[in-house]
Design a protein around this motif. Structure first.
Motif, PDB file in Angstrom:
ATOM      1  N   VAL A 134       0.816  -1.222   0.000  1.00  0.00           N
ATOM      2  CA  VAL A 134       0.000   0.000   0.000  1.00  0.00           C
ATOM      3  C   VAL A 134       0.854   1.278   0.000  1.00  0.00           C
ATOM      4  O   VAL A 134       0.482   2.280  -0.642  1.00  0.00           O
ATOM      5  N   PHE A 135       2.008   1.260   0.652  1.00  0.00           N
ATOM      6  CA  PHE A 135       2.814   2.483   0.686  1.00  0.00           C
ATOM      7  C   PHE A 135       3.533   2.700  -0.650  1.00  0.00           C
ATOM      8  O   PHE A 135       3.754   3.843  -1.066  1.00  0.00           O
TER       9      PHE A 135
ATOM     10  N   PHE B 105       2.971  11.240   5.821  1.00  0.00           N
ATOM     11  CA  PHE B 105       1.520  11.408   5.678  1.00  0.00           C
ATOM     12  C   PHE B 105       0.840  10.894   6.935  1.00  0.00           C
ATOM     13  O   PHE B 105       1.404  10.101   7.699  1.00  0.00           O
ATOM     14  N   HIS B 106      -0.406  11.332   7.137  1.00  0.00           N
ATOM     15  CA  HIS B 106      -1.155  10.922   8.328  1.00  0.00           C
ATOM     16  C   HIS B 106      -1.562   9.456   8.233  1.00  0.00           C
ATOM     17  O   HIS B 106      -1.999   8.994   7.170  1.00  0.00           O
ATOM     18  N   ASP B 107      -1.430   8.763   9.363  1.00  0.00           N
ATOM     19  CA  ASP B 107      -1.890   7.374   9.424  1.00  0.00           C
ATOM     20  C   ASP B 107      -3.412   7.349   9.267  1.00  0.00           C
ATOM     21  O   ASP B 107      -4.127   8.194   9.792  1.00  0.00           O
ATOM     22  N   ILE B 108      -3.900   6.364   8.529  1.00  0.00           N
ATOM     23  CA  ILE B 108      -5.334   6.263   8.248  1.00  0.00           C
ATOM     24  C   ILE B 108      -6.122   5.884   9.505  1.00  0.00           C
ATOM     25  O   ILE B 108      -7.327   6.148   9.589  1.00  0.00           O
ATOM     26  N   ASN B 109      -5.459   5.310  10.489  1.00  0.00           N
ATOM     27  CA  ASN B 109      -6.124   4.847  11.714  1.00  0.00           C
ATOM     28  C   ASN B 109      -5.317   5.320  12.922  1.00  0.00           C
ATOM     29  O   ASN B 109      -4.652   4.543  13.596  1.00  0.00           O
TER      30      ASN B 109
ATOM     31  N   LEU C 143       3.152   8.917   9.524  1.00  0.00           N
ATOM     32  CA  LEU C 143       4.086   7.897   9.037  1.00  0.00           C
ATOM     33  C   LEU C 143       5.109   8.575   8.137  1.00  0.00           C
ATOM     34  O   LEU C 143       4.738   9.384   7.277  1.00  0.00           O
TER      35      LEU C 143
ATOM     36  N   ASN D  25       8.012  -0.930  13.334  1.00  0.00           N
ATOM     37  CA  ASN D  25       7.853  -2.372  13.470  1.00  0.00           C
ATOM     38  C   ASN D  25       8.635  -3.062  12.363  1.00  0.00           C
ATOM     39  O   ASN D  25       8.573  -2.649  11.202  1.00  0.00           O
TER      40      ASN D  25
ATOM     41  N   ASN E 110       4.659  -7.415  14.537  1.00  0.00           N
ATOM     42  CA  ASN E 110       3.349  -7.172  13.892  1.00  0.00           C
ATOM     43  C   ASN E 110       3.414  -6.138  12.783  1.00  0.00           C
ATOM     44  O   ASN E 110       2.479  -5.349  12.612  1.00  0.00           O
ATOM     45  N   GLN E 111       4.504  -6.108  12.043  1.00  0.00           N
ATOM     46  CA  GLN E 111       4.567  -5.176  10.914  1.00  0.00           C
ATOM     47  C   GLN E 111       3.495  -5.567   9.899  1.00  0.00           C
ATOM     48  O   GLN E 111       3.426  -6.710   9.450  1.00  0.00           O
ATOM     49  N   GLU E 112       2.638  -4.588   9.542  1.00  0.00           N
ATOM     50  CA  GLU E 112       1.528  -4.872   8.619  1.00  0.00           C
ATOM     51  C   GLU E 112       1.874  -4.525   7.178  1.00  0.00           C
ATOM     52  O   GLU E 112       1.462  -5.213   6.261  1.00  0.00           O
ATOM     53  N   VAL E 113       2.561  -3.406   7.006  1.00  0.00           N
ATOM     54  CA  VAL E 113       2.848  -2.935   5.648  1.00  0.00           C
ATOM     55  C   VAL E 113       4.341  -3.125   5.366  1.00  0.00           C
ATOM     56  O   VAL E 113       5.184  -2.564   6.069  1.00  0.00           O
TER      57      VAL E 113
ATOM     58  N   HIS F 293       8.443   2.089   7.483  1.00  0.00           N
ATOM     59  CA  HIS F 293       7.761   3.315   7.921  1.00  0.00           C
ATOM     60  C   HIS F 293       8.111   3.574   9.370  1.00  0.00           C
ATOM     61  O   HIS F 293       8.204   2.661  10.177  1.00  0.00           O
TER      62      HIS F 293
ATOM     63  N   HIS G  23       6.678   5.454  12.550  1.00  0.00           N
ATOM     64  CA  HIS G  23       5.499   6.091  13.142  1.00  0.00           C
ATOM     65  C   HIS G  23       5.981   7.265  14.002  1.00  0.00           C
ATOM     66  O   HIS G  23       6.939   7.122  14.776  1.00  0.00           O
TER      67      HIS G  23
END
Ligand code: 5GP
Length: 122
Positions: free
Chosen positions: A10-11, A33-37, A45, A93, A99-102, A106, A108
């Motif tokens: 996604v990034f 950019f701002h985190d979506i959540n 991020l 992460n 628990n790195q998702e993307v 990045h 935070h």
């Protein structure tokens, strides 16, 4: 062994302008950019423009200029958010246990409230 970068994460798509983001800062080597959540009143991020999976990959392969560019951007973002005082937290992460998702590096940047303990004890 080098990690394989997924160019459709996604990034990567945000960097290519294929999906929108609420941009905070763009420099030669970084995008913020701002985190979506958001998990805090300020949750931004900061990512390198280069294709790096995580901090392990970045610290091994990135040039000095890319590394400086990313971390200068982190500081600039935090100062721009008015967070240098009373403070902020950065976090990145790396991999499954974190628990790195993307799978694009990045950093935070959290600020705007008391952020509590650094990590949940386990
Ligand atoms: P990680 O768990 O990998 O450290 O964090 C991934 C972060 O990316 C999460 O905080 C999540 O909310 C954020 N995120 C995931 N998808 C998007 C997106 O499409 N746009 C933005 N702005 N943030 C995203």
């Amino acid at each position: 062994m080098a990690k394989t970068y997924d160019p459709n994460n996604v990034f990567a798509r945000i960097l290519r302008g294929e999906i929108p983001c609420k941009k905070v800062l763009e420099t030669e080597h970084a995008l913020a950019f701002h985190d979506i959540n958001p998990q805090a009143p300020t949750h931004i991020l900061v990512i390198p423009k280069g294709a790096y999976v995580d901090i392990d990959d970045f610290s091994a392969r990135a040039t000095e200029t890319e590394i400086a560019g990313l971390f200068r951007a982190v500081g600039e973002v935090a100062r721009g958010a008015g967070a240098a005082e009373p403070g902020y937290r950065i976090l990145s992460n790396c991999g499954e246990d974190a628990n790195q998702e993307v799978p694009h590096l990045h950093i935070h940047v959290f600020a705007g409230r008391r952020l509590g303990p650094m990590i949940v004890k386990g």
